[in-house]
Design an enzyme around this catalytic site. Structure first.
Site, PDB file in Angstrom:
ATOM      1  N   TYR A 149      17.963  23.083 -25.746  1.00  0.00           N
ATOM      2  CA  TYR A 149      16.907  22.827 -26.162  1.00  0.00           C
ATOM      3  C   TYR A 149      16.704  23.027 -27.740  1.00  0.00           C
ATOM      4  O   TYR A 149      16.379  22.688 -28.939  1.00  0.00           O
ATOM      5  CB  TYR A 149      15.506  23.229 -25.368  1.00  0.00           C
ATOM      6  CG  TYR A 149      14.564  23.702 -25.692  1.00  0.00           C
ATOM      7  CD1 TYR A 149      13.721  21.985 -25.799  1.00  0.00           C
ATOM      8  CD2 TYR A 149      14.108  24.734 -26.081  1.00  0.00           C
ATOM      9  CE1 TYR A 149      11.954  22.658 -26.626  1.00  0.00           C
ATOM     10  CE2 TYR A 149      12.475  24.967 -27.015  1.00  0.00           C
ATOM     11  CZ  TYR A 149      11.319  23.880 -26.669  1.00  0.00           C
ATOM     12  OH  TYR A 149      10.470  23.932 -27.832  1.00  0.00           O
TER      13      TYR A 149
HETATM   14  P1  NAD Z   1       4.106  19.318 -23.665  1.00  0.00           P
HETATM   15  O1  NAD Z   1       5.103  18.831 -22.705  1.00  0.00           O
HETATM   16  O2  NAD Z   1       2.977  20.114 -23.320  1.00  0.00           O
HETATM   17  O3  NAD Z   1       3.542  18.159 -24.723  1.00  0.00           O
HETATM   18  C1  NAD Z   1       4.303  17.131 -25.023  1.00  0.00           C
HETATM   19  C2  NAD Z   1       4.023  16.057 -24.816  1.00  0.00           C
HETATM   20  O4  NAD Z   1       4.640  15.175 -25.380  1.00  0.00           O
HETATM   21  C3  NAD Z   1       3.649  15.842 -22.939  1.00  0.00           C
HETATM   22  O5  NAD Z   1       3.138  14.972 -22.528  1.00  0.00           O
HETATM   23  C4  NAD Z   1       4.904  14.050 -24.258  1.00  0.00           C
HETATM   24  O6  NAD Z   1       4.527  13.376 -22.769  1.00  0.00           O
HETATM   25  C5  NAD Z   1       4.796  13.747 -25.034  1.00  0.00           C
HETATM   26  N1  NAD Z   1       6.391  13.153 -25.746  1.00  0.00           N
HETATM   27  C6  NAD Z   1       7.063  14.108 -25.194  1.00  0.00           C
HETATM   28  N2  NAD Z   1       8.735  12.213 -26.018  1.00  0.00           N
HETATM   29  C7  NAD Z   1       8.093  11.553 -26.562  1.00  0.00           C
HETATM   30  C8  NAD Z   1       7.584  10.522 -27.311  1.00  0.00           C
HETATM   31  N3  NAD Z   1       9.649  10.292 -27.358  1.00  0.00           N
HETATM   32  N4  NAD Z   1       6.934  10.042 -27.576  1.00  0.00           N
HETATM   33  C9  NAD Z   1       5.497  10.145 -27.428  1.00  0.00           C
HETATM   34  N5  NAD Z   1       5.227  11.056 -26.223  1.00  0.00           N
HETATM   35  C10 NAD Z   1       6.006  12.070 -26.300  1.00  0.00           C
HETATM   36  O7  NAD Z   1       4.454  20.681 -24.293  1.00  0.00           O
HETATM   37  P2  NAD Z   1       3.965  21.940 -25.086  1.00  0.00           P
HETATM   38  O8  NAD Z   1       3.721  22.873 -24.510  1.00  0.00           O
HETATM   39  O9  NAD Z   1       2.484  21.323 -25.508  1.00  0.00           O
HETATM   40  O10 NAD Z   1       5.156  21.116 -26.018  1.00  0.00           O
HETATM   41  C11 NAD Z   1       4.181  20.674 -27.660  1.00  0.00           C
HETATM   42  C12 NAD Z   1       5.389  21.091 -28.586  1.00  0.00           C
HETATM   43  O11 NAD Z   1       5.449  22.318 -28.715  1.00  0.00           O
HETATM   44  C13 NAD Z   1       6.742  20.599 -28.191  1.00  0.00           C
HETATM   45  O12 NAD Z   1       7.273  20.225 -29.508  1.00  0.00           O
HETATM   46  C14 NAD Z   1       7.343  21.922 -28.247  1.00  0.00           C
HETATM   47  O13 NAD Z   1       8.990  22.074 -28.342  1.00  0.00           O
HETATM   48  C15 NAD Z   1       6.801  22.029 -28.992  1.00  0.00           C
HETATM   49  N6  NAD Z   1       7.101  24.596 -28.836  1.00  0.00           N
HETATM   50  C16 NAD Z   1       6.320  24.921 -27.355  1.00  0.00           C
HETATM   51  C17 NAD Z   1       6.312  25.747 -27.043  1.00  0.00           C
HETATM   52  C18 NAD Z   1       5.421  26.464 -25.450  1.00  0.00           C
HETATM   53  O14 NAD Z   1       5.377  27.430 -25.620  1.00  0.00           O
HETATM   54  N7  NAD Z   1       4.312  25.633 -25.423  1.00  0.00           N
HETATM   55  C19 NAD Z   1       6.786  26.906 -28.235  1.00  0.00           C
HETATM   56  C20 NAD Z   1       7.035  26.711 -29.128  1.00  0.00           C
HETATM   57  C21 NAD Z   1       6.867  25.074 -29.240  1.00  0.00           C
HETATM   58  C1  UGA Z   2       9.064  29.390 -24.235  1.00  0.00           C
HETATM   59  C2  UGA Z   2       8.466  27.006 -24.329  1.00  0.00           C
HETATM   60  O1  UGA Z   2       8.518  26.541 -22.448  1.00  0.00           O
HETATM   61  C3  UGA Z   2       9.485  26.236 -24.668  1.00  0.00           C
HETATM   62  O2  UGA Z   2       8.826  25.124 -24.501  1.00  0.00           O
HETATM   63  C4  UGA Z   2       8.533  27.200 -25.839  1.00  0.00           C
HETATM   64  O3  UGA Z   2      10.478  26.574 -27.195  1.00  0.00           O
HETATM   65  C5  UGA Z   2       9.887  28.782 -25.852  1.00  0.00           C
HETATM   66  O4  UGA Z   2       8.621  28.935 -25.308  1.00  0.00           O
HETATM   67  C6  UGA Z   2       9.073  29.020 -27.508  1.00  0.00           C
HETATM   68  O5  UGA Z   2       8.645  30.062 -27.488  1.00  0.00           O
HETATM   69  O6  UGA Z   2      10.019  28.677 -28.555  1.00  0.00           O
HETATM   70  P1  UGA Z   2       9.707  30.310 -22.534  1.00  0.00           P
HETATM   71  O7  UGA Z   2       9.502  31.868 -23.269  1.00  0.00           O
HETATM   72  O8  UGA Z   2      11.559  30.204 -21.221  1.00  0.00           O
HETATM   73  O9  UGA Z   2       9.747  29.018 -23.297  1.00  0.00           O
HETATM   74  O10 UGA Z   2       8.439  30.734 -22.055  1.00  0.00           O
HETATM   75  P2  UGA Z   2       7.912  30.812 -20.515  1.00  0.00           P
HETATM   76  O11 UGA Z   2       8.211  29.631 -18.771  1.00  0.00           O
HETATM   77  O12 UGA Z   2       6.791  30.547 -19.704  1.00  0.00           O
HETATM   78  O13 UGA Z   2       9.132  31.865 -19.621  1.00  0.00           O
HETATM   79  C7  UGA Z   2       9.118  33.082 -19.780  1.00  0.00           C
HETATM   80  C8  UGA Z   2      10.170  34.225 -19.206  1.00  0.00           C
HETATM   81  O14 UGA Z   2       9.757  34.248 -17.897  1.00  0.00           O
HETATM   82  C9  UGA Z   2      11.372  33.938 -19.228  1.00  0.00           C
HETATM   83  O15 UGA Z   2      12.039  34.569 -19.478  1.00  0.00           O
HETATM   84  C10 UGA Z   2      11.570  33.128 -17.931  1.00  0.00           C
HETATM   85  O16 UGA Z   2      12.559  32.965 -17.843  1.00  0.00           O
HETATM   86  C11 UGA Z   2      10.381  33.677 -17.583  1.00  0.00           C
HETATM   87  N1  UGA Z   2      10.400  33.036 -16.066  1.00  0.00           N
HETATM   88  C12 UGA Z   2       9.735  31.764 -16.245  1.00  0.00           C
HETATM   89  C13 UGA Z   2      10.982  33.258 -14.412  1.00  0.00           C
HETATM   90  O17 UGA Z   2      10.972  34.563 -14.814  1.00  0.00           O
HETATM   91  N2  UGA Z   2       9.642  33.055 -13.722  1.00  0.00           N
HETATM   92  C14 UGA Z   2       9.444  31.571 -13.971  1.00  0.00           C
HETATM   93  O18 UGA Z   2       9.214  31.166 -12.751  1.00  0.00           O
HETATM   94  C15 UGA Z   2       9.145  30.708 -14.747  1.00  0.00           C
END
Ligand code: NAD
Ligand code: UGA
Length: 313
Positions: A149
């Site tokens: 990823y």
């Molecule tokens: P999410 O899965 O809730 O939202 C992503 C959305 O994109 C989904 O609704 C999905 O249906 C849509 N999508 C995916 N591929 C597509 C395509 N080809 N065409 C049209 N729609 C498409 O995820 P999120 O947590 O809201 O993350 C949003 C963005 O932020 C992502 O780019 C993710 O990599 C980035 N990000 C998220 C986190 C986090 O902690 N959630 C942290 C760092 C970066």
């Molecule tokens: C999150 C988002 O899911 C990604 O989309 C994003 O890109 C990433 O942050 C980011 O900062 O860039 P992550 O940090 O793995 O990824 O977020 P969580 O799923 O909330 O996990 C946090 C920690 O909890 C991780 O160490 C994971 O291993 C742990 N975890 C998660 C558990 O121990 N148990 C669970 O059921 C889920």
């Protein structure tokens, strides 16, 4: 301004679209409702949006759209669409990640060459750093993702930069650090933990629970985008973190007080692709964008708890 939000039905995209509308912008949202998690969550995310004046939803995969025509009506692109899970990106799933995170980004950038955009903001990720040894981590740190990823998110970021350098597409990348709050994805830690507290399930911890994250509340992430529009620096990358690094077990210790419940914890093996620690050096975003995270973990978790109770009632 006319804004395009890709991934608008997702966790972060839906909040961002609401904030842009509240600021008086119009929003075209694109989402193809990927099956990474159930559609019902995404439908719930956009219930209010659908009713708002100035909002239009296009249900489509970015790779199947006439993006050049779409971008003719757009001033600002917020590119959030992606396959967002870290731990699920191995094996045959990688193709989904290359499709949604690399190919879709390249196609959008290619179409942006011909458009007259004011800005193109890319949702990057702390995962581009991998298991860095430098904490807090500045943007100039060596980039060596630990998950497939992360590789795709970094590829997207590189694509943004090279379309800026070669064609003048005005891109900025915001590297978000583990975002939480209402609408958080159901695969993410706090969603799973709070749901377990509500439903009486078990919490699974991957590893020893001593890993840490710079958890960032959703409203701070949204604000960072609005600031990046005001102070726009094409070609730049900014860390957007929550302002403090928290060990997962310490975050778990907050849950009984917030939920009023004790939950059984089981320990599972460390998941491949998970980094040990993240901590954002946000000096650059503070200095250039005026970014300052406002919401502390107990307050943010309380808000997510209220939402969890609402959706699983
Ligand atoms: P999410 O899965 O809730 O939202 C992503 C959305 O994109 C989904 O609704 C999905 O249906 C849509 N999508 C995916 N591929 C597509 C395509 N080809 N065409 C049209 N729609 C498409 O995820 P999120 O947590 O809201 O993350 C949003 C963005 O932020 C992502 O780019 C993710 O990599 C980035 N990000 C998220 C986190 C986090 O902690 N959630 C942290 C760092 C970066
Ligand atoms: C999150 C988002 O899911 C990604 O989309 C994003 O890109 C990433 O942050 C980011 O900062 O860039 P992550 O940090 O793995 O990824 O977020 P969580 O799923 O909330 O996990 C946090 C920690 O909890 C991780 O160490 C994971 O291993 C742990 N975890 C998660 C558990 O121990 N148990 C669970 O059921 C889920």
């Amino acid at each position: 301004m006319r804004c395009l939000v890709t991934g608008v039905a997702g966790f972060i995209g839906s909040h961002l679209a609401e904030a842009l509308l509240a600021q008086g912008h119009s929003v075209i949202g694109v989402d193809c409702f990927t099956d990474y998690y159930a559609r019902e969550y995404k439908e719930r995310n956009i219930i209010k949006l659908r009713e708002k004046k100035g909002f239009q939803l296009i249900e489509a995969d970015l790779l199947n759209l006439n993006l050049a025509a779409l971008l003719k009506q757009i001033d600002w692109v917020f590119h959030l669409a992606a396959q967002a899970g870290v731990r699920a990106s191995w094996g045959t799933s990688f193709e989904i990640y290359t499709h949604n995170n690399i190919l879709a980004t390249q196609k959008l950038l290619e179409a942006s060459k011909e458009a007259d955009l004011k800005g193109f903001i890319y949702a990057s990720s702390s995962s581009v750093y991998g298991d860095t040894k430098q904490f807090p981590t500045p943007e100039r740190s060596y980039l060596q993702p630990l998950s497939p990823y992360g590789v795709t998110k970094l590829a997207g970021e590189h694509l943004c930069y090279l379309y800026y350098k070669n064609f003048g597409v005005p891109t900025v990348a915001l590297r978000y650090f583990t975002v939480y709050g209402p609408r958080q994805r159901p695969d993410m830690a706090f969603h799973r933990f709070l749901k377990a507290a509500l439903m009486g399930g078990e919490i699974e911890i991957y590893g020893d629970g001593q890993q840490s994250r710079d958890f960032t509340y959703i409203s701070d992430i949204v604000t960072a985008h609005l600031l990046a529009m005001e102070q726009f620096y094409p070609g730049e990358v900014f860390n957007i973190g929550g302002g403090s690094q928290t060990v997962l077990k310490t975050a778990l210790d907050l849950l009984p007080q917030i939920t009023g419940k004790e939950v059984k914890i089981t320990y599972k093996p460390v998941q491949k692709g998970d980094v040990r620690h993240t901590a954002a050096d946000i000096t650059k975003a503070q200095r250039m964008l005026g970014y300052q995270p406002r919401v502390k973990l107990p307050e943010g978790l309380e808000a997510e708890w209220q939402w969890i109770k609402e959706i699983y009632k």
